[in-house]
Design a protein around this motif. Structure first.
Motif, short mmCIF file in Angstrom:
data_model
loop_
_atom_site.label_atom_id
_atom_site.label_comp_id
_atom_site.label_asym_id
_atom_site.label_seq_id
_atom_site.Cartn_x
_atom_site.Cartn_y
_atom_site.Cartn_z
N THR A 2 38.15 40.71 29.22
CA THR A 2 37.24 39.14 29.63
C THR A 2 37.49 39.01 31.07
N ASP A 3 36.74 37.73 31.58
CA ASP A 3 36.48 37.16 32.98
C ASP A 3 38.22 36.45 32.76
N ARG A 4 39.27 35.77 32.00
CA ARG A 4 40.48 35.72 32.68
C ARG A 4 41.57 37.07 32.66
N LYS A 5 41.25 37.52 31.41
CA LYS A 5 42.13 38.97 32.32
C LYS A 5 41.80 39.60 33.75
N SER A 6 40.85 39.39 33.48
CA SER A 6 39.90 40.10 35.20
C SER A 6 40.90 38.95 36.76
N VAL A 7 40.31 37.90 36.47
CA VAL A 7 41.39 37.63 37.03
C VAL A 7 41.95 37.32 37.20
N SER A 10 43.40 40.70 38.99
CA SER A 10 42.58 40.44 40.29
C SER A 10 43.73 39.53 41.53
N ASP A 11 44.88 38.36 40.45
CA ASP A 11 45.71 37.62 41.13
C ASP A 11 46.41 38.76 41.75
#
Length: 101
Positions: A2-7, A10-11
């Protein structure tokens, strides 16, 4: 993913890379600090001086008779005038002995 997990990943990766960069910068600052550069320079020169003195001492031990002969020659050369004066006085005193001796 998901976008949340990728963010979040990456953080986390960015924080990890930033931590590594700070560590690298701190190491570079430590290496480039003038006090540390002088300390390393003096350590290298001290090591070189110790090596040269050890080599010179070994060479002197190996050539001790030659060095002694050269030293004796230099001492005799430096003391030639006092020795010559002493010999002249000795000859004069032998020539001035009273008759009958």
């Amino acid at each position: 993913m998901t976008d949340r997990k990728s963010v979040i990943l990456s953080d986390a990766e960015r924080r990890n890379l930033r931590r590594k960069l700070r560590g690298t910068v701190e190491v570079a600052q430590d290496i480039l600090h003038p006090r540390n550069q002088i300390r390393r320079f003096l350590h290298r020169k001290k090591t070189q001086a110790v090596k040269v003195s050890e080599d010179a001492a070994q060479l002197a031990r190996k050539n001790a008779p030659l060095i002694g002969a050269v030293g004796l020659g230099a001492i005799l050369f430096a003391a030639r005038r006092p020795i010559s004066n002493w010999l002249s006085k000795l000859r004069k005193s032998k020539n001035n002995l009273p008759e009958g001796n």
